[in-house]
Design a protein around this motif. Sequence first.
Motif, PDB file in Angstrom:
ATOM      1  N   PRO A  57       2.106  -8.139   6.879  1.00 53.17           N
ATOM      2  CA  PRO A  57       2.802  -7.717   7.922  1.00 53.17           C
ATOM      3  C   PRO A  57       3.368  -6.138   7.727  1.00 53.17           C
ATOM      4  CG  PRO A  57       3.656 -10.041   7.163  1.00 53.17           C
ATOM      5  CD  PRO A  57       2.586  -9.366   6.127  1.00 53.17           C
ATOM      6  N   ALA A  58       3.445  -5.570   8.736  1.00 54.04           N
ATOM      7  CA  ALA A  58       3.856  -3.997   8.607  1.00 54.04           C
ATOM      8  C   ALA A  58       5.199  -3.711   7.720  1.00 54.04           C
ATOM      9  CB  ALA A  58       3.949  -3.510   9.730  1.00 54.04           C
ATOM     10  N   HIS A  59       5.915  -4.742   7.732  1.00 54.97           N
ATOM     11  CA  HIS A  59       7.373  -4.413   7.020  1.00 54.97           C
ATOM     12  C   HIS A  59       7.245  -4.776   5.401  1.00 54.97           C
ATOM     13  CE1 HIS A  59       7.625  -8.683   7.626  1.00 54.97           C
ATOM     14  NE2 HIS A  59       8.820  -8.535   6.712  1.00 54.97           N
ATOM     15  N   LEU A  60       6.126  -5.497   5.089  1.00 56.83           N
ATOM     16  CA  LEU A  60       5.947  -5.583   3.787  1.00 56.83           C
ATOM     17  C   LEU A  60       4.429  -4.821   3.137  1.00 56.83           C
ATOM     18  CD1 LEU A  60       6.362  -9.542   3.906  1.00 56.83           C
ATOM     19  CD2 LEU A  60       8.080  -7.906   2.975  1.00 56.83           C
ATOM     20  N   ASP A  61       4.184  -3.981   4.018  1.00 52.08           N
ATOM     21  CA  ASP A  61       2.744  -3.425   3.706  1.00 52.08           C
ATOM     22  C   ASP A  61       3.148  -2.111   3.112  1.00 52.08           C
ATOM     23  OD1 ASP A  61       0.093  -2.723   3.161  1.00 52.08           O
ATOM     24  OD2 ASP A  61      -0.304  -2.509   5.312  1.00 52.08           O
ATOM     25  N   HIS A  62       3.659  -2.054   1.818  1.00 50.21           N
ATOM     26  CA  HIS A  62       4.182  -0.850   1.037  1.00 50.21           C
ATOM     27  C   HIS A  62       3.307  -0.443  -0.288  1.00 50.21           C
ATOM     28  CE1 HIS A  62       6.386  -3.668  -1.022  1.00 50.21           C
ATOM     29  NE2 HIS A  62       7.159  -4.298   0.075  1.00 50.21           N
ATOM     30  N   ASP A  63       4.098   0.319  -1.051  1.00 51.61           N
ATOM     31  CA  ASP A  63       3.252   0.589  -2.182  1.00 51.61           C
ATOM     32  C   ASP A  63       3.101  -0.469  -3.381  1.00 51.61           C
ATOM     33  OD1 ASP A  63       6.006   0.942  -2.647  1.00 51.61           O
ATOM     34  OD2 ASP A  63       5.849   2.464  -4.010  1.00 51.61           O
ATOM     35  N   VAL A  64       4.075  -1.134  -3.335  1.00 57.28           N
ATOM     36  CA  VAL A  64       4.075  -2.225  -4.328  1.00 57.28           C
ATOM     37  C   VAL A  64       3.016  -3.316  -3.822  1.00 57.28           C
ATOM     38  CG1 VAL A  64       5.366  -4.177  -5.500  1.00 57.28           C
ATOM     39  CG2 VAL A  64       6.499  -1.831  -4.970  1.00 57.28           C
ATOM     40  N   MET A  65       2.965  -3.761  -2.510  1.00 60.51           N
ATOM     41  CA  MET A  65       2.001  -4.664  -2.229  1.00 60.51           C
ATOM     42  C   MET A  65       0.736  -3.984  -2.184  1.00 60.51           C
ATOM     43  SD  MET A  65       0.851  -7.497  -1.167  1.00 60.51           S
ATOM     44  CE  MET A  65       2.148  -8.387  -0.204  1.00 60.51           C
ATOM     45  N   ALA A  66       0.457  -2.781  -2.082  1.00 57.46           N
ATOM     46  CA  ALA A  66      -0.763  -2.047  -2.686  1.00 57.46           C
ATOM     47  C   ALA A  66      -1.145  -2.109  -3.937  1.00 57.46           C
ATOM     48  CB  ALA A  66      -0.937  -0.542  -2.097  1.00 57.46           C
ATOM     49  N   MET A  67      -0.281  -2.092  -4.990  1.00 59.91           N
ATOM     50  CA  MET A  67      -0.291  -2.372  -6.114  1.00 59.91           C
ATOM     51  C   MET A  67      -0.935  -3.686  -6.415  1.00 59.91           C
ATOM     52  SD  MET A  67       2.835  -0.109  -7.518  1.00 59.91           S
ATOM     53  CE  MET A  67       2.521  -0.404  -9.308  1.00 59.91           C
ATOM     54  N   ILE A  68      -0.225  -4.619  -6.042  1.00 61.18           N
ATOM     55  CA  ILE A  68      -0.497  -5.995  -6.384  1.00 61.18           C
ATOM     56  C   ILE A  68      -2.156  -6.359  -5.741  1.00 61.18           C
ATOM     57  CG2 ILE A  68      -0.095  -8.383  -5.530  1.00 61.18           C
ATOM     58  CD1 ILE A  68       2.967  -7.392  -5.359  1.00 61.18           C
ATOM     59  N   LYS A  69      -2.416  -5.658  -4.531  1.00 61.77           N
ATOM     60  CA  LYS A  69      -3.794  -6.039  -4.075  1.00 61.77           C
ATOM     61  C   LYS A  69      -4.581  -5.588  -4.899  1.00 61.77           C
ATOM     62  CE  LYS A  69      -4.189  -6.126   0.401  1.00 61.77           C
ATOM     63  NZ  LYS A  69      -3.994  -5.520   2.004  1.00 61.77           N
TER      64      LYS A  69
END
Length: 79
Positions: A57-69
Amino acid sequence: MFRAHHMGSNENDILFGGFAAKYLETLSSEQAERFESLIAENDTDLFNWATGKEEVPAHLDHDVMAMIKTFVQSEAAPI
């Protein structure tokens, strides 16, 4: 760290716990807050987002989520 290793499913314990063990100490305070917000989400959704099975979801698609992925795709042990 404890919450990341005790999320509910073994898969998320491995993925998010592994991420936390490797990166939590290096996150800024803002990033750590974003990480805490993420791990409060539904376990199944988190797994699907982190593994790319569903769009984040857009509101959770941030730098930390990118790092986790990135961690899940290239560094985490296969599940």
